[in-house]
Design a protein around this motif. Structure first.
Motif, PDB file in Angstrom:
ATOM      1  N   GLN A 121      -0.238  -0.213  -9.114  1.00 55.53           N
ATOM      2  CA  GLN A 121      -0.519   0.678  -7.998  1.00 55.53           C
ATOM      3  C   GLN A 121      -2.005   1.008  -7.861  1.00 55.53           C
ATOM      4  N   ASP A 122      -2.651   1.353  -8.951  1.00 55.93           N
ATOM      5  CA  ASP A 122      -4.062   1.732  -8.879  1.00 55.93           C
ATOM      6  C   ASP A 122      -4.936   0.558  -8.460  1.00 55.93           C
ATOM      7  N   THR A 123      -4.627  -0.634  -9.001  1.00 55.55           N
ATOM      8  CA  THR A 123      -5.427  -1.815  -8.670  1.00 55.55           C
ATOM      9  C   THR A 123      -5.205  -2.229  -7.222  1.00 55.55           C
ATOM     10  N   TYR A 163       2.531  -5.605   5.203  1.00 60.31           N
ATOM     11  CA  TYR A 163       1.074  -5.516   5.096  1.00 60.31           C
ATOM     12  C   TYR A 163       0.657  -5.000   3.719  1.00 60.31           C
ATOM     13  N   LEU A 164       1.318  -3.967   3.243  1.00 60.75           N
ATOM     14  CA  LEU A 164       0.987  -3.394   1.944  1.00 60.75           C
ATOM     15  C   LEU A 164       1.492  -4.266   0.800  1.00 60.75           C
ATOM     16  N   LEU A 165       2.585  -4.979   1.043  1.00 59.64           N
ATOM     17  CA  LEU A 165       3.178  -5.801  -0.007  1.00 59.64           C
ATOM     18  C   LEU A 165       2.223  -6.887  -0.487  1.00 59.64           C
ATOM     19  N   VAL A 171      -4.653   2.668  14.659  1.00 62.86           N
ATOM     20  CA  VAL A 171      -3.409   2.169  14.093  1.00 62.86           C
ATOM     21  C   VAL A 171      -2.434   3.314  13.936  1.00 62.86           C
ATOM     22  N   ASP A 172      -1.204   3.119  14.375  1.00 61.35           N
ATOM     23  CA  ASP A 172      -0.177   4.138  14.262  1.00 61.35           C
ATOM     24  C   ASP A 172       0.474   4.057  12.891  1.00 61.35           C
ATOM     25  N   LYS A 173       0.103   4.994  11.990  1.00 57.11           N
ATOM     26  CA  LYS A 173       0.643   4.981  10.644  1.00 57.11           C
ATOM     27  C   LYS A 173       2.069   5.514  10.593  1.00 57.11           C
ATOM     28  N   ALA A 174       2.489   6.164  11.656  1.00 58.97           N
ATOM     29  CA  ALA A 174       3.810   6.796  11.634  1.00 58.97           C
ATOM     30  C   ALA A 174       4.938   5.784  11.738  1.00 58.97           C
ATOM     31  N   LYS A 175       4.654   4.637  12.320  1.00 62.73           N
ATOM     32  CA  LYS A 175       5.688   3.623  12.500  1.00 62.73           C
ATOM     33  C   LYS A 175       5.451   2.501  11.500  1.00 62.73           C
ATOM     34  N   ASN A 176       6.376   2.319  10.591  1.00 61.34           N
ATOM     35  CA  ASN A 176       6.221   1.318   9.548  1.00 61.34           C
ATOM     36  C   ASN A 176       7.390   0.344   9.585  1.00 61.34           C
ATOM     37  N   ALA A 177       7.098  -0.904   9.949  1.00 61.97           N
ATOM     38  CA  ALA A 177       8.147  -1.914  10.018  1.00 61.97           C
ATOM     39  C   ALA A 177       8.658  -2.211   8.612  1.00 61.97           C
ATOM     40  N   PRO A 178       9.971  -2.199   8.402  1.00 65.38           N
ATOM     41  CA  PRO A 178      10.527  -2.476   7.072  1.00 65.38           C
ATOM     42  C   PRO A 178      10.414  -3.951   6.720  1.00 65.38           C
ATOM     43  N   THR A 237       5.190   4.157  -2.397  1.00 65.08           N
ATOM     44  CA  THR A 237       4.232   4.856  -3.255  1.00 65.08           C
ATOM     45  C   THR A 237       2.807   4.522  -2.834  1.00 65.08           C
ATOM     46  N   LEU A 238       2.534   3.240  -2.589  1.00 66.17           N
ATOM     47  CA  LEU A 238       1.206   2.828  -2.145  1.00 66.17           C
ATOM     48  C   LEU A 238       0.906   3.390  -0.763  1.00 66.17           C
ATOM     49  N   ARG A 239       1.895   3.381   0.110  1.00 67.53           N
ATOM     50  CA  ARG A 239       1.711   3.911   1.472  1.00 67.53           C
ATOM     51  C   ARG A 239       1.295   5.383   1.430  1.00 67.53           C
ATOM     52  N   LYS A 240       1.938   6.165   0.586  1.00 67.45           N
ATOM     53  CA  LYS A 240       1.616   7.595   0.504  1.00 67.45           C
ATOM     54  C   LYS A 240       0.192   7.818   0.021  1.00 67.45           C
ATOM     55  N   LYS A 241      -0.293   6.947  -0.870  1.00 69.60           N
ATOM     56  CA  LYS A 241      -1.684   7.053  -1.314  1.00 69.60           C
ATOM     57  C   LYS A 241      -2.633   6.782  -0.160  1.00 69.60           C
ATOM     58  N   ILE A 242      -2.322   5.757   0.616  1.00 73.48           N
ATOM     59  CA  ILE A 242      -3.171   5.385   1.746  1.00 73.48           C
ATOM     60  C   ILE A 242      -3.175   6.490   2.796  1.00 73.48           C
ATOM     61  N   GLN A 243      -2.041   7.076   3.048  1.00 77.17           N
ATOM     62  CA  GLN A 243      -1.928   8.092   4.093  1.00 77.17           C
ATOM     63  C   GLN A 243      -2.662   9.379   3.741  1.00 77.17           C
ATOM     64  N   LYS A 244      -3.015   9.536   2.473  1.00 81.43           N
ATOM     65  CA  LYS A 244      -3.782  10.716   2.064  1.00 81.43           C
ATOM     66  C   LYS A 244      -5.264  10.570   2.364  1.00 81.43           C
ATOM     67  N   LEU A 245      -5.653   9.368   2.788  1.00 84.23           N
ATOM     68  CA  LEU A 245      -7.057   9.113   3.114  1.00 84.23           C
ATOM     69  C   LEU A 245      -7.242   9.077   4.629  1.00 84.23           C
ATOM     70  N   PRO A 246      -7.676  10.173   5.247  1.00 83.06           N
ATOM     71  CA  PRO A 246      -7.866  10.161   6.700  1.00 83.06           C
ATOM     72  C   PRO A 246      -8.932   9.178   7.155  1.00 83.06           C
ATOM     73  N   SER A 247      -9.828   8.794   6.237  1.00 78.85           N
ATOM     74  CA  SER A 247     -10.900   7.858   6.602  1.00 78.85           C
ATOM     75  C   SER A 247     -10.423   6.408   6.629  1.00 78.85           C
ATOM     76  N   LEU A 248      -9.187   6.173   6.196  1.00 81.03           N
ATOM     77  CA  LEU A 248      -8.656   4.811   6.165  1.00 81.03           C
ATOM     78  C   LEU A 248      -7.554   4.694   7.205  1.00 81.03           C
ATOM     79  N   ASN A 249      -7.874   4.035   8.293  1.00 72.44           N
ATOM     80  CA  ASN A 249      -6.921   3.886   9.391  1.00 72.44           C
ATOM     81  C   ASN A 249      -6.436   2.440   9.447  1.00 72.44           C
ATOM     82  N   ILE A 250      -5.324   2.168   8.753  1.00 71.17           N
ATOM     83  CA  ILE A 250      -4.852   0.789   8.655  1.00 71.17           C
ATOM     84  C   ILE A 250      -3.341   0.724   8.877  1.00 71.17           C
ATOM     85  N   CYS A 251      -2.878  -0.481   9.083  1.00 75.72           N
ATOM     86  CA  CYS A 251      -1.445  -0.729   9.191  1.00 75.72           C
ATOM     87  C   CYS A 251      -0.795  -0.419   7.840  1.00 75.72           C
ATOM     88  N   THR A 252       0.324   0.285   7.878  1.00 76.31           N
ATOM     89  CA  THR A 252       1.037   0.594   6.635  1.00 76.31           C
ATOM     90  C   THR A 252       2.463   0.037   6.659  1.00 76.31           C
TER      91      THR A 252
END
Length: 306
Positions: free
Chosen positions: A70-72, A58-60, A2-9, A39-54
């Motif tokens: 945020q934590d939940t 999707y995050l909403l 999954v390409d995390k660099a491209k995030n559809a608004p 904010t949630l996206r930045k948390k996800i991107q800090k986890l290299p083991s989690l390769n998902i759509c951001t």
């Protein structure tokens, strides 16, 4: 990958009523929505083991499922993907394609009503009495349920208003119960209450036979007290459903005035959506040999296994 660099608004198409409901019930502030997603996206991107759509949308859905905590929301994402990555669940999350579950869909074991309940909630119908145990496995049913629910979770009104289950036990007997194991009872409880970005409001049980007590006793240890309190037992008192459902849209077999339960809405949600399931299959945990996918996460999926 999954390409995390491209995030559809995210483009909001909600009605004013839904925007108001999201604000009041889910703490969703339109002026702050983009910031909360980022904010949630930045948390996800800090986890290299989690390769998902951001992508925003999707995050909403995870933020809405957790009232923008945020934590939940972060923990829910981890639970969701660790559930899929668990080797013990491999059979249930392999080959998420329409051809693999077509026989389950056509059996009518699980489906959706074309109309919502009185409160705007999506209605999932479960009918275990139609289960032919000689041709359909529990893994098939679990897989079909998962595919249906992740499609439901994409709908914005459902994200905001939630979902209810109409659990019709007509025709279920001890022959079915012999095929239900604690393993699948636990997995089903985890799927519905712990690991999906869906807010389940109630489970309306109708036509329950004597076997219901045994089935509920099997699943009860894996259910939270909150989930137990959401189970409403109606028996054959279909008039009680009028408090929750508009009779004009409730199938006639449940005391309503609508035509009998149809499979068309379910077929539309599953059998013609392989590109969506293929895209979802690309999201997941990335592990290296001998390493855990996620370390030291309080409240993660692993905690549910204890």
């Amino acid at each position: 990958m999954v390409d995390k660099a491209k995030n559809a608004p995210y483009v909001c198409t909600l009605s004013e009523d839904l925007i108001k409901a999201a604000r009041e019930e889910l703490n969703e502030i339109p002026e702050r929505r983009a910031e909360d997603i980022d904010t949630l996206r930045k948390k996800i991107q800090k986890l290299p083991s989690l390769n998902i759509c951001t992508d925003d949308a999707y995050l909403l859905k995870f933020l809405r499922a957790t009232a923008f905590d945020q934590d939940t929301a972060y923990t829910l994402i981890l639970k969701y993907f660790e559930m899929k990555a668990d080797a013990k669940n491999k059979q249930m999350f392999t080959d998420l394609r329409s051809a693999a579950v077509k026989h389950v869909v056509e059996s009518g074991i699980i489906g959706v009503l074309p109309h919502r309940d009185k409160y705007g909630r999506k209605v999932v119908v479960i009918r275990p009495g139609t289960w032919d145990t000689s041709t359909i496995t529990l893994a098939d049913i679990f897989k079909t349920s998962f595919m249906l629910l992740i499609k439901i979770a994409e709908d914005e009104q459902t994200q905001i208003k939630g979902c209810v289950v109409l659990y019709d036990m007509n025709g279920m007997g001890f022959g079915h119960l012999t095929h239900v194991s604690p393993f699948y009872a636990k997995r089903s409880a985890m799927l519905f209450q712990d690991c999906l970005p869906i807010r389940f409001k109630f489970i309306h049980v109708v036509n329950e036979p004597a076997v219901f007590d045994y089935l509920f006793a099997m699943g009860r240890p894996f259910m939270s007290q909150e989930s137990v309190e959401k189970v409403l037992i109606h028996g054959h008192k279909f008039e009680e459903l009028e408090e929750y459902f508009d009779l004009e849209y409730l199938p006639i077999e449940y005391g309503g005035k609508a035509p009998p339960f149809s499979l068309q809405a379910t077929k539309d949600a599953i059998l013609y959506c392989d590109p969506d399931f293929d895209a979802e299959a690309k999201n997941g945990m990335v592990t290296t040999k001998g390493e855990s996918s996620v370390h030291g996460l309080a409240g993660s999926y692993r905690k549910l296994e204890i």
